[in-house]
Design a protein around this motif. Structure first.
Motif, PDB file in Angstrom:
ATOM      1  N   GLU A 179       1.756   7.346   5.632  1.00 27.91           N
ATOM      2  CA  GLU A 179       1.980   6.560   4.404  1.00 27.91           C
ATOM      3  C   GLU A 179       2.838   7.315   3.385  1.00 27.91           C
ATOM      4  OE1 GLU A 179      -2.123   8.578   3.988  1.00 27.91           O
ATOM      5  OE2 GLU A 179      -0.905   7.625   5.560  1.00 27.91           O
ATOM      6  N   ASN A 180       3.018   8.636   3.583  1.00 29.44           N
ATOM      7  CA  ASN A 180       3.851   9.421   2.672  1.00 29.44           C
ATOM      8  C   ASN A 180       5.284   9.567   3.173  1.00 29.44           C
ATOM      9  OD1 ASN A 180       1.678   9.795   0.953  1.00 29.44           O
ATOM     10  ND2 ASN A 180       1.071  11.735   1.919  1.00 29.44           N
TER      11      ASN A 180
ATOM     12  N   ILE B  34      -0.378   3.200   8.682  1.00 27.34           N
ATOM     13  CA  ILE B  34       0.668   2.223   8.399  1.00 27.34           C
ATOM     14  C   ILE B  34       0.808   1.275   9.573  1.00 27.34           C
ATOM     15  CG2 ILE B  34       1.931   3.779   6.863  1.00 27.34           C
ATOM     16  CD1 ILE B  34       3.948   4.254   9.135  1.00 27.34           C
TER      17      ILE B  34
ATOM     18  N   ALA C 228       9.421   4.971  10.074  1.00 25.87           N
ATOM     19  CA  ALA C 228       8.831   5.958   9.178  1.00 25.87           C
ATOM     20  C   ALA C 228       9.645   7.235   9.309  1.00 25.87           C
ATOM     21  CB  ALA C 228       7.369   6.202   9.519  1.00 25.87           C
TER      22      ALA C 228
ATOM     23  N   ASP D 278      -0.617   6.923  12.165  1.00 32.53           N
ATOM     24  CA  ASP D 278      -1.522   7.636  11.268  1.00 32.53           C
ATOM     25  C   ASP D 278      -0.844   8.845  10.628  1.00 32.53           C
ATOM     26  OD1 ASP D 278      -3.710   8.591   9.931  1.00 32.53           O
ATOM     27  OD2 ASP D 278      -4.875   9.094  11.703  1.00 32.53           O
ATOM     28  N   TYR D 279      -0.251   9.717  11.437  1.00 34.60           N
ATOM     29  CA  TYR D 279       0.345  10.946  10.901  1.00 34.60           C
ATOM     30  C   TYR D 279       1.297  11.527  11.934  1.00 34.60           C
ATOM     31  CZ  TYR D 279      -3.016  13.281  13.963  1.00 34.60           C
ATOM     32  OH  TYR D 279      -3.734  13.674  15.064  1.00 34.60           O
TER      33      TYR D 279
ATOM     34  N   TYR E 189       7.316  -0.985   7.442  1.00 36.47           N
ATOM     35  CA  TYR E 189       5.928  -0.563   7.558  1.00 36.47           C
ATOM     36  C   TYR E 189       5.236  -0.704   6.202  1.00 36.47           C
ATOM     37  CZ  TYR E 189       5.382   1.629  12.224  1.00 36.47           C
ATOM     38  OH  TYR E 189       5.221   1.864  13.559  1.00 36.47           O
ATOM     39  N   VAL E 190       3.926  -0.964   6.228  1.00 36.62           N
ATOM     40  CA  VAL E 190       3.117  -0.965   5.011  1.00 36.62           C
ATOM     41  C   VAL E 190       1.846  -0.166   5.260  1.00 36.62           C
ATOM     42  CG1 VAL E 190       3.993  -3.174   4.161  1.00 36.62           C
ATOM     43  CG2 VAL E 190       1.987  -3.133   5.672  1.00 36.62           C
ATOM     44  N   ALA E 191       1.313   0.419   4.202  1.00 39.61           N
ATOM     45  CA  ALA E 191       0.079   1.207   4.307  1.00 39.61           C
ATOM     46  C   ALA E 191      -1.142   0.294   4.310  1.00 39.61           C
ATOM     47  CB  ALA E 191      -0.012   2.194   3.155  1.00 39.61           C
TER      48      ALA E 191
ATOM     49  N   LEU F 293       9.263   4.558   4.343  1.00 42.75           N
ATOM     50  CA  LEU F 293       8.908   3.444   5.211  1.00 42.75           C
ATOM     51  C   LEU F 293       9.900   2.299   5.088  1.00 42.75           C
ATOM     52  CD1 LEU F 293       5.031   3.305   4.563  1.00 42.75           C
ATOM     53  CD2 LEU F 293       6.286   4.680   6.256  1.00 42.75           C
TER      54      LEU F 293
ATOM     55  N   GLU G 186       1.429  12.767   6.421  1.00 40.52           N
ATOM     56  CA  GLU G 186       0.742  11.479   6.467  1.00 40.52           C
ATOM     57  C   GLU G 186       1.775  10.359   6.594  1.00 40.52           C
ATOM     58  OE1 GLU G 186      -2.342  11.204   6.828  1.00 40.52           O
ATOM     59  OE2 GLU G 186      -2.975  13.253   6.309  1.00 40.52           O
TER      60      GLU G 186
ATOM     61  N   THR H  38      -5.996   6.470   5.782  1.00 41.97           N
ATOM     62  CA  THR H  38      -4.960   5.446   5.674  1.00 41.97           C
ATOM     63  C   THR H  38      -4.019   5.517   6.875  1.00 41.97           C
ATOM     64  OG1 THR H  38      -5.027   5.720   3.268  1.00 41.97           O
ATOM     65  CG2 THR H  38      -3.150   4.509   4.157  1.00 41.97           C
TER      66      THR H  38
END
Length: 855
Positions: A717-718, A741, A752, A844-845, A724-726, A721, A715, A739
């Motif tokens: 957001e994992n 970013i 990322a 996204d991922y 970048y922000v989620a 970063l 992911e 979620t």
């Protein structure tokens, strides 16, 4: 390292690049092995066209034959217009084209049975005779002959062909400002800046394509019409369009705004029974016919979706239609009056409310009240161009009224030409449906032909929305739908696969490999799209409140539009039974109503259209529960879409060409490959969104453990970063883990980073999920250990034609895939995003996929 990006390199196929402008009228040279069979047609034959007026369809037929035979066979044939055949040529071979009247043909071969626009094609040895019941028919016959030759068919034929119905029109939804409602292929070819364009070359080219599939009429503007189309200047412009299309036998008509006498004419009313309103329309109609003597007539959308109409004055819809019918009657015109009349402010808490009931409720009591030059234009299903609907029951309720079916070639709810969906099988399922009116065989197509109820004026209307894109619809593959529409309107008994095969040979290649590939993926495309969008009759689960493109099942319920699924934590589906629901099933004749009244006799593919059942209800066909079928279908449909891409890519041979020694040019091959790549990725967005939504709603697990399980994804957001922000995504099911970013406000660049310490060394495919929103063209790059992996731009709005979203959602979600990447355990994967305008480089991922795993 083998890698692939959106930006495909041009392939050297050894054939001339094509942009799709000629569609199926390419007249490509035949291979030598086929050309040798053309010996029955001497290269010194003479073409005789029995009309020397350049605006005549017969004259055009002669020129078309001359150009076609030059392209296909390399023959440079002379063209004569001399009625004295013995004096016109010393050649023993003649290709003659004209009308029955011009040739004074004695009655034979059942030619006397030809209907208007029909033709007789006789090929015997070196003699070719093409005679039409009228000039348009002669042109249709010429195109039929050229279609044979272009496919390498030099057999003798004696063909008498007449249309199934007199009305075979296309509806364009063009606006005067040059935009097109539900158009996915660029701007209007007819209008710009409130007026008709000066250069009408594309209009003439379009008329040529329409004539080749036997379309005889076109409505030029949006059914949500602008009254200023009727200014003197714009009516002059309409006359110029008519002049451009007339040589191809295509008559022009227009859509009307019902309130025009008030908004344009300055009258105090637009009441259809008011004498001043009657006089205003009579005068405007006469002005149109002065400019366009063969003006086809009017299309009217009234009292629907906010449009004005006769109900404003407590007049009937028949009163409104007959107003225009009387105005065009002295000139021989037709009024197409849309049955798309419904209340878009329904109360979703009312269990009996049902938009599907609207057409019959509004029109059945008016049967026989319409004048004989009015045709009620009925959408094929009761709702709105969905991926699966039963036929509109209104077809069974108008035995004393002319009727036409409205089909949508423009894929509004069906992928908007960014997804391959061959629609002819869908249409055929409607046309072949037996409504059993009065207990007698009543196929929809027999109603449309006029045969079932003895009507003389009936037919077909297709919403097309071509644009300035060189390939007309923004997709080479989507042109198969326009081709099939014209041919089914002429003869609805034709087989969709046969039509597709003909289109493929004419459009792409005579290569058996190409033919097999295009046929297999196209015939699988409608079932696949139904599977990964909305199946079992619950409609296409696209976002009905926004762009009508990507997934958003929650948008269907709890609003006034009436495209409801009635889904909750236990049940799903509309109850349209008479016994307990909205009563819609009872609008069908008794035999059909009885079938749809009970789940046990309703076909599985329409179960949720007619019945509100538990997710645990078991289907008749495969015995699965509704929810498990939904899961399985969405995974199967998305998997089929991956197969489309693989099958098309396999056409590329080891030398960089296409199968069959350069069977497809590089430009069109790459265009189709790009779109199928996009579809393969977006089908996964659909799969995950719909399966995830109903899993979250029902809390019933997928028996195969697939829903929500993505072991190969990292992911965004994992990741580590920088810049970048989620952010949350709405609807949440359209993003992995709900979620994404984005580059932080005020920033331009984001990174990322992930360490692949959980990945075994090997070769993988890397898929990067991101969002391509309207409002910018962000730049992206992916790296392994700082070595470039792939670079791309968020520029799908420049490369695809669907309606784009300004949000992170199911419309903008997409992905890029890099094939065959060598990875060592512990490698560092980094994705860099450079924001542009409103596009904040959203990610996204990242999925690290073993060979053969799609995710």
């Amino acid at each position: 390292m083998l890698w692939y990006t959106w930006g495909l390199l041009a392939l050297s196929f050894g054939v001339v690049a094509e942009n799709g402008l000629n569609g199926w009228l390419r007249y490509a040279p035949l291979p030598d092995e086929l050309r040798q069979h053309a010996s029955s047609l001497p290269s010194r034959a003479v073409i005789v066209a029995l009309n020397e007026t350049e605006t005549s369809p017969v004259y055009v037929a002669g020129k078309e034959l001359q150009a076609g035979l030059k392209g296909v066979l390399g023959y440079t044939l002379s063209l004569s217009h001399n009625l004295n055949l013995s004096a016109s040529t010393n050649s023993s071979a003649i290709i003659l084209v004209g009308t029955l009247a011009a040739y004074n043909l004695s009655v034979k071969h059942n030619v006397s049975t030809l209907a208007a626009d029909g033709f007789w094609l006789n090929v015997k040895g070196g003699q070719v005779t093409i005679l039409g019941q009228n000039e348009r028919g002669a042109l249709y016959g010429a195109f039929e002959y050229l279609s044979m030759i272009a496919q390498g068919d030099f057999s003798d034929v004696d063909l008498v062909s007449s249309p199934s119905a007199p009305i075979r029109w296309v509806n364009e939804w063009d606006n005067l400002d040059g935009t097109i409602e539900r158009g996915y292929a660029g701007a209007s070819i007819f209008f710009r800046n409130g007026a008709v364009v000066e250069d009408l070359t594309r209009a003439a080219q379009y008329a040529r394509l329409l004539a080749s599939i036997r379309i005889n009429g076109i409505v030029l503007n949006n059914v949500n019409a602008n009254a200023t189309l009727l200014t003197a200047e714009n009516m002059d412009g309409l006359g110029r369009i008519a002049d451009a299309m007339r040589p191809y036998g295509v008559q022009v008509g227009i859509s009307l705004n019902f309130a025009s006498p008030q908004t344009l004419g300055g009258l105090a009313t637009f009441d259809p029974l008011d004498p001043s309103v009657v006089g205003w329309w009579t005068d405007k109609t006469a002005q149109l016919y002065q400019r366009i003597p063969d003006f086809a007539g009017y299309l009217v959308k009234a009292n629907s979706e906010g449009q004005p109409g006769p109900l404003t004055y407590n007049r009937t819809l028949a009163d409104g239609a007959n107003l225009f019918a009387r105005a065009v009657l002295p000139h021989g015109g037709v009024v197409m009056f849309r049955a798309f009349v419904y209340n878009n402010h329904l109360d979703p808490s009312d269990w009996k409310a049902d938009r599907a009931n609207a057409a019959v409720d509004f029109f059945q009591h008016l049967d026989g009240h319409f004048l004989d030059n009015v045709v009620v234009q009925i959408k094929y299903g009761p709702i709105d161009f969905q991926v699966r609907e039963p036929p509109s029951p209104l077809f069974a309720h108008l035995p004393h009224t002319n009727a036409a079916i409205e089909l949508q070639i423009s894929q509004e709810y069906l992928g908007q030409q960014s997804h391959l969906v061959y629609l002819a099988p869908l249409w055929k399922s409607i046309l072949d449906f037996d409504l059993c009116v009065d207990g007698q065989p009543s196929l929809v197509r027999s109603i449309l032909s006029g045969a079932r109820f003895g009507r003389k004026l009936s037919g077909y209307a297709g919403v097309v929305n071509v644009g300035t894109n060189p390939n007309w619809l923004g997709s080479h593959m989507a042109m198969s739908n326009l081709f099939a529409f014209g041919h089914l309107a002429w003869d609805p008994t034709q087989n969709p696969q046969t039509l597709l095969e003909t289109w493929t040979r004419l459009t792409f290649s005579l290569s058996p490999t190409v033919l097999s590939t295009v046929t297999s993926i196209s015939m699988a495309s409608w079932p696949a799209y139904e599977n990964y969008t909305g199946n079992l009759g619950m409609q296409t689960l696209t976002d009905i409140l926004y762009t009508h493109f990507g997934p958003n099942p929650a948008s269907h319920d709890n609003n006034g539009w009436g495209q409801w699924t009635r889904a909750d934590s236990t049940f799903i589906g509309m109850d349209r039974t008479v016994s307990n629901g909205t009563g819609f099933a009872g609008q069908y004749p008794p035999d059909i109503a009885a079938q749809f009244e009970a789940p046990a006799t309703t076909p599985d593919e329409l179960l949720l259209w007619f019945h509100h059942v538990p997710y645990t209800h078991r289907l008749r066909g495969d015995g699965k529960t509704v929810i498990q079928h939904l899961y399985d279908a969405h995974y199967a449909g998305a998997q089929t879409a991956q197969g489309f891409l693989a099958a098309w890519a396999a056409l590329r041979d080891d030398d960089g060409g296409a199968a069959g020694a350069g069977a497809i040019d590089a430009e069109r091959f790459d265009d189709v490959l790009f779109q199928l790549t996009y579809q393969a990725g977006h089908a996964l967005v659909w799969r995950d969104a719909i399966a995830g939504f109903y899993h979250n709603l029902s809390w019933i697990a997928d028996e195969h453990g697939r829903v929500g399980y993505h072991p190969h994804r990292i992911e965004a957001e994992n990741m580590v970063l920088r810049g970048y922000v989620a952010v949350g995504v709405t609807p949440a099911v359209t993003a992995s883990n709900g979620t994404a970013i984005v580059v932080a406000d005020g920033g331009v660049r984001g990174e990322a980073v992930a360490v692949l310490d959980g990945v075994a060394s090997g070769v993988y495919d890397i898929a990067i999920g991101y969002f391509d929103v309207f409002g910018g063209r962000a730049h992206y790059g992916a790296f392994i250990n700082d070595e470039p992996l792939v670079e791309w731009i968020g520029d799908l709005e420049d490369r695809l034609g669907h309606v784009f979203s300004t949000k992170l959602d199911g419309h903008s979600a997409t992905r890029v895939t890099v094939k065959g990447v060598g990875i060592e355990r512990g490698d560092v994967l980094k994705v860099i995003g450079i924001a542009d305008g409103g596009e904040r480089a959203p990610l996204d991922y990242v999925a690290v996929l073993p060979a053969g795993v799609v995710d």
